[in-house]
Scaffold this motif. Structure first.
Motif, PDB file in Angstrom:
ATOM      1  N   UNK A 183      50.319  61.582  25.055  1.00 54.24           N
ATOM      2  CA  UNK A 183      50.450  60.793  23.934  1.00 54.24           C
ATOM      3  C   UNK A 183      52.000  60.386  23.384  1.00 54.24           C
ATOM      4  N   UNK A 184      52.333  61.494  24.567  1.00 53.37           N
ATOM      5  CA  UNK A 184      53.901  60.796  25.276  1.00 53.37           C
ATOM      6  C   UNK A 184      54.485  59.691  25.546  1.00 53.37           C
ATOM      7  N   UNK A 185      53.671  59.066  26.174  1.00 55.46           N
ATOM      8  CA  UNK A 185      53.550  57.843  26.923  1.00 55.46           C
ATOM      9  C   UNK A 185      54.593  56.992  26.623  1.00 55.46           C
ATOM     10  N   UNK A 186      53.551  56.802  25.147  1.00 55.76           N
ATOM     11  CA  UNK A 186      53.934  55.111  24.464  1.00 55.76           C
ATOM     12  C   UNK A 186      54.930  54.900  23.862  1.00 55.76           C
ATOM     13  N   UNK A 187      55.761  56.668  23.332  1.00 60.78           N
ATOM     14  CA  UNK A 187      56.788  56.997  22.646  1.00 60.78           C
ATOM     15  C   UNK A 187      58.219  56.904  23.612  1.00 60.78           C
ATOM     16  N   UNK A 189      57.626  54.148  26.664  1.00 56.71           N
ATOM     17  CA  UNK A 189      57.208  53.229  27.094  1.00 56.71           C
ATOM     18  C   UNK A 189      57.615  51.746  26.265  1.00 56.71           C
ATOM     19  N   UNK A 190      57.034  51.797  25.284  1.00 55.57           N
ATOM     20  CA  UNK A 190      57.308  50.645  23.509  1.00 55.57           C
ATOM     21  C   UNK A 190      58.606  50.681  23.479  1.00 55.57           C
ATOM     22  N   UNK A 191      59.509  52.024  23.530  1.00 62.66           N
ATOM     23  CA  UNK A 191      61.076  51.553  22.443  1.00 62.66           C
ATOM     24  C   UNK A 191      61.726  50.936  23.941  1.00 62.66           C
ATOM     25  N   UNK A 192      61.502  51.501  25.596  1.00 65.07           N
ATOM     26  CA  UNK A 192      61.908  50.108  25.997  1.00 65.07           C
ATOM     27  C   UNK A 192      61.157  48.809  26.626  1.00 65.07           C
TER      28      UNK A 192
END
Length: 212
Positions: A183-187, A189-192
């Motif tokens: 669940x930490x991955x989207x934060x 990658x989507x920020x970048x």
């Protein structure tokens, strides 16, 4: 040491596994993240929903640009286009960094993008394929995963994105560890990804197979 988990965002390889009963785990910064149990697997599925200030063509241009995935997908060691069939279809290879003593993961994906002519909704799928790149010593090949991008237009410069993923990363990675940090991955990658969309190469993107 867990920087490899965000790579789960970009593996979009299709199988017949499905997830149900989504449970909201994160609702922050305009992004909702859900997780769900998957029959026959210890790894939970993940779903991300958010809106982006971009056109469908902009986002698809970024997602189809395999050579620049390392710029925004956290944990990628390398990504390389290996065959361009058409503007909407390609094959790419990616290797993902994992912390020692775990072995790196890699995969070959067959990306295809299609648009519904009536709803204008764009879908991107990418089943894993074998045979393009030999299995490498010391790297675990990811073979089983499920994922999809569904991109819907909201206005001339805003889109709604639903991303779903369920996978088996293979090898000896404890399921609880994958589920905890996925669940930490989207934060990350989507920020970048939001910054990637602003780059000149994508800012005015126009694709022959998409009508924005």
């Amino acid at each position: 040491m867990y920087k490899f988990f965000p790579f789960l965002l970009l593996i979009i390889i299709t199988t017949n596994t499905s997830a149900q009963n989504w449970k909201l785990t994160t609702d922050a910064d305009g992004m909702k993240i859900y997780m769900a149990e998957v029959a026959g697997s210890k790894i939970k599925a993940i779903k991300v929903e958010l809106e982006l200030n971009a056109t469908q063509s902009q986002l698809v241009a970024v997602l189809m640009d395999a050579n620049t995935c390392v710029e925004w997908v956290y944990g990628f060691k390398s990504s390389k286009l290996i065959r361009q069939v058409s503007p909407s279809e390609s094959y790419y290879y990616a290797e993902v960094n994992l912390p020692w003593p775990a072995e790196n993961r890699d995969y070959v994906a067959h990306l295809t993008a299609t648009q519904n002519p009536d709803t204008k909704v764009v879908t991107i799928d990418a089943p894993a394929v074998l045979g393009f790149v030999p299995i490498k010593k010391g790297i675990v090949r990811v073979e089983r995963s499920v994922g999809k991008w569904v991109i819907s237009p909201l206005s001339a410069d805003k889109i709604h994105v639903v991303y779903t993923l369920q996978l088996d990363p293979g090898g000896n990675i404890p399921a609880w560890l994958v589920n905890t940090f996925a669940t930490q991955a989207p934060t990350n990658s989507f920020k970048k990804l939001k910054e990637q969309l602003k780059k000149p190469a994508y800012r005015d993107a126009s694709l022959p197979f998409i009508k924005d």
